[in-house]
Design an enzyme around this catalytic site. Structure first.
Site, PDB file in Angstrom:
ATOM      1  CE1 TYR A  70      -4.198   1.492   0.004  1.00 55.08           C
ATOM      2  CE2 TYR A  70      -3.370   2.853   1.794  1.00 55.08           C
ATOM      3  CZ  TYR A  70      -4.333   2.580   0.837  1.00 55.08           C
ATOM      4  OH  TYR A  70      -5.434   3.404   0.709  1.00 55.08           O
ATOM      5  CB  SER A 181     -18.988  -2.379  -3.792  1.00 53.95           C
ATOM      6  OG  SER A 181     -19.240  -1.042  -4.210  1.00 53.95           O
ATOM      7  CG  ASP A 204     -24.471 -11.234 -16.271  1.00 51.40           C
ATOM      8  OD1 ASP A 204     -25.479 -11.232 -16.974  1.00 51.40           O
ATOM      9  OD2 ASP A 204     -23.509 -10.444 -16.439  1.00 51.40           O
TER      10      ASP A 204
END
Length: 375
Positions: A70, A181, A204
């Site tokens: 990160y 999300s 889907d």
């Protein structure tokens, strides 16, 4: 609408802290670098703001820091009685103020607060801050909203509000992928509250209709389509205009997937529009057709909430205030049902049990994992 926060009455100021720390990183097995450290804080607690932790989520960025990949990293120190310089893990969480130094009037015992900046370390039972300006009050939110507003809440808020001058009352849209999300669900709620329509793209699946209905009824998405529809030229030419209605303008695309999904939502934008990329769940690059740049004037930019907050911390303070008001008005619901909680009983959980619990939460799949401290 959940009830507002409740104050947890403070006890005496602690003399020893317990934190989840790490001195090194490991891409192969990030949980292996963690340990539990018990130590006496070096700060003068009588002259400091002493907090006890109420809850902290385990975010992808936290894991990425343990992996060493990160870009934003906390400073490692010897303040936690470790042999090697170490940092406390975690970037987000909600805390209760236990005590404030004499003369401090902006905070009182019982207030709920979050850190303004990342890299302060949140996986701990207590934390100490020297300045009230390093903290934001989140009184009015429930535990789950307060513990996650710094990342998901502020990300969604800025994505919706900071880049487009919306014409309220017009048929204006934003399109986003990863519609299920956590950030996307907050985006649709904020957008709806501000009169902006949303087209959410989801994977889907067999239960597509029921998932889409929940996103629309519960989280405020205006319309939901599948990734196959997102990529279908015939659908986009013939069906989509009917879904959007007359004089529709898709002015903003929010991309957290990458790959074909990102190019498909970019194609839906009007001329001289913007696509913001804030994630890459597919681990595929963002590939955009040349024609979108030349003939439609597309602008594609990245979005990183950590950097935004670093550059303009006061903006985060204002974002939180507005977010709290939207929550109080019932425009944003608690993410409680989207979260799996793990209890840390501070009175009975030993160090070995705590470490195992944290490791299991890091390895957990499905819902977001959150550690809730039981006082």
């Amino acid at each position: 609408m959940l009830p507002a926060f409740r104050r947890l009455m403070s006890t005496k100021i602690p003399t020893h802290f317990k934190s989840v720390v790490y001195s090194a990183e490991s891409l192969e097995e990030c949980t292996s670098v963690l340990s539990i450290q018990n130590y006496k804080p070096r700060e003068d607690l009588e002259k400091s703001i002493v907090l006890r932790t109420l809850a902290f989520p385990i975010n992808p960025s936290d894991i990425n820091q343990l992996q060493g990949v990160y870009p934003s990293k906390p400073e490692k120190t010897l303040d936690y009685s470790t042999h090697e310089p170490a940092a406390i893990a975690g970037n987000e969480g909600v805390f209760e103020v236990m005590s404030v130094p004499k003369g401090e009037t902006s905070l009182t015992a019982g207030d709920w607060v979050i850190p303004v900046q990342a890299n302060n370390g949140t996986w701990s039972n207590y934390r100490v801050f020297s300045k009230a300006t390093d903290l934001i009050k989140v009184n009015g939110l429930d535990l789950y909203s307060a513990a996650t507003v710094s990342v998901n809440g502020c990300t969604a808020y800025q994505l919706v509000n900071n880049y487009v001058a919306w014409n309220k009352g017009s048929n204006e849209w934003l399109v986003q992928n990863a519609g299920t999300s956590s950030v996307s669900k907050i985006v649709t709620q904020i957008a709806k509250a501000k009169g902006i329509k949303t087209l959410s793209v989801i994977r889907d699946r067999d239960n597509f209709d029921s998932v889409a209905q929940v996103l629309q009824d519960k989280f405020g998405a205006t319309k939901v389509i599948s990734e196959s529809q997102n990529n279908d030229k015939s659908f986009n030419k013939e069906t989509l205009p009917k879904l959007l209605g007359p004089d529709a303008r898709i002015r903003l695309a929010l991309n957290s997937v990458g790959g074909k999904s990102s190019s498909a939502i970019a194609r839906k934008l009007e001329k001289n529009a913007l696509m913001l990329t804030y994630g890459g769940m597919s681990k595929q690059p963002v590939t955009l057709p040349t024609s979108l740049h030349i003939f439609k004037g597309l602008t594609s930019k990245g979005f990183w909430i950590t950097e935004n907050n670093k550059k303009n911390p006061q903006e985060k303070v204002e974002n939180i205030k507005d977010f709290i008001q939207l929550y109080r008005d019932g425009k944003i619901i608690s993410p409680k049902e989207e979260i799996n909680t793990v209890d840390w009983d501070v009175h009975s959980t030993n160090d070995e049990q705590l470490l195992e619990m944290i490791k299991n939460a890091i390895d957990g799949t499905g819902k977001k994992q959150m550690v809730v401290l039981k006082w």
